[in-house]
Enzyme design. Structure first.
Site, PDB file in Angstrom:
ATOM      1  N   CYS A 110      43.790  44.496 -31.913  1.00 30.34           N
ATOM      2  CA  CYS A 110      44.101  44.276 -33.323  1.00 30.34           C
ATOM      3  C   CYS A 110      45.572  44.558 -33.624  1.00 30.34           C
ATOM      4  O   CYS A 110      46.205  43.819 -34.388  1.00 30.34           O
ATOM      5  CB  CYS A 110      43.182  45.112 -34.193  1.00 30.34           C
ATOM      6  SG  CYS A 110      41.451  44.570 -34.058  1.00 30.34           S
ATOM      7  N   CYS A 138      42.904  49.029 -32.834  1.00 29.04           N
ATOM      8  CA  CYS A 138      42.885  49.101 -31.373  1.00 29.04           C
ATOM      9  C   CYS A 138      44.024  48.238 -30.812  1.00 29.04           C
ATOM     10  O   CYS A 138      44.704  47.538 -31.577  1.00 29.04           O
ATOM     11  CB  CYS A 138      41.538  48.601 -30.857  1.00 29.04           C
ATOM     12  SG  CYS A 138      41.307  46.809 -31.055  1.00 29.04           S
ATOM     13  N   GLU A 194      39.764  43.654 -38.597  1.00 24.36           N
ATOM     14  CA  GLU A 194      41.160  43.243 -38.730  1.00 24.36           C
ATOM     15  C   GLU A 194      41.365  41.780 -38.349  1.00 24.36           C
ATOM     16  O   GLU A 194      42.082  41.038 -39.029  1.00 24.36           O
ATOM     17  CB  GLU A 194      42.082  44.106 -37.847  1.00 24.36           C
ATOM     18  CG  GLU A 194      42.050  45.574 -38.158  1.00 24.36           C
ATOM     19  CD  GLU A 194      41.091  46.354 -37.261  1.00 24.36           C
ATOM     20  OE1 GLU A 194      41.451  47.481 -36.862  1.00 24.36           O
ATOM     21  OE2 GLU A 194      39.990  45.850 -36.969  1.00 24.36           O
ATOM     22  N   HIS A 254      36.402  41.989 -34.771  1.00 28.41           N
ATOM     23  CA  HIS A 254      36.806  43.230 -35.434  1.00 28.41           C
ATOM     24  C   HIS A 254      37.208  42.882 -36.864  1.00 28.41           C
ATOM     25  O   HIS A 254      37.694  41.776 -37.138  1.00 28.41           O
ATOM     26  CB  HIS A 254      38.001  43.859 -34.730  1.00 28.41           C
ATOM     27  CG  HIS A 254      37.688  44.459 -33.402  1.00 28.41           C
ATOM     28  ND1 HIS A 254      38.462  45.457 -32.849  1.00 28.41           N
ATOM     29  CD2 HIS A 254      36.709  44.203 -32.507  1.00 28.41           C
ATOM     30  CE1 HIS A 254      37.969  45.796 -31.674  1.00 28.41           C
ATOM     31  NE2 HIS A 254      36.901  45.045 -31.442  1.00 28.41           N
TER      32      HIS A 254
END
Length: 157
Positions: free
Chosen positions: A91, A88, A60, A58
């Site tokens: 993260c 999410c 992040e 991801h």
């Protein structure tokens, strides 16, 4: 990273949106992120799950890894992470674990957001760190980018 002066949240979100656009080039959901220290960009990236075949890639997570490399350690209390979509649970958990000082996000994620929409891991008193949250920065642009991406992927009904 190219040297730049301090940026505002809105300008940083513009950089994150630029990163999000790059994700589409390799079939990833358009989410981009940048890390700031004292308003200066120290890391930037976008989702790369499809590109790398890595469920943890991801935006992040990739930016936190790069920011930790720049900082020389995992404690990122001076970092503001700016991301186009609400983080999410994975993260948000990483933000707490890294002791990030603040997260700024654009689009809320009512289905999986863990910074206030579905959960709020960044302000859970049972955890050992709180991450300050700024919501909704350039949310219309971030939401529009995601809506366009998914509209193109879904067959017309």
């Amino acid at each position: 990273m190219e040297a730049r002066g301090p940026v505002t949240d809105e300008e940083a979100m513009g950089l994150a949106l630029d990163e999000a656009h790059r994700a589409v080039d390799h079939g990833d959901v358009p989410v981009g992120a940048v890390a700031l220290v004292a308003g200066r960009v120290v890391a930037a990236d976008h989702n790369r799950r499809e590109e790398r075949g890595d469920p943890t890639a991801h935006a992040e997570i990739l930016v936190l890894r790069a920011a930790a490399a720049v900082a020389g350690g995992w404690r990122l209390g001076d970092v503001t992470l700016v991301v186009t979509l609400e983080p999410c649970p994975m993260c948000a958990g990483a933000l707490v674990a890294a002791r990030v000082g603040r997260v700024v996000f654009g689009a809320a994620d009512p289905r999986a957001g863990a910074c206030g929409s579905l959960y709020n891991l960044c302000a859970d008193p049972r955890l050992n760190h709180d991450v300050a949250i700024t919501r909704g920065v350039r949310a219309g642009e971030a939401s529009g980018l995601l809506a366009d991406f998914f509209a193109r992927r879904r067959p017309a009904r």
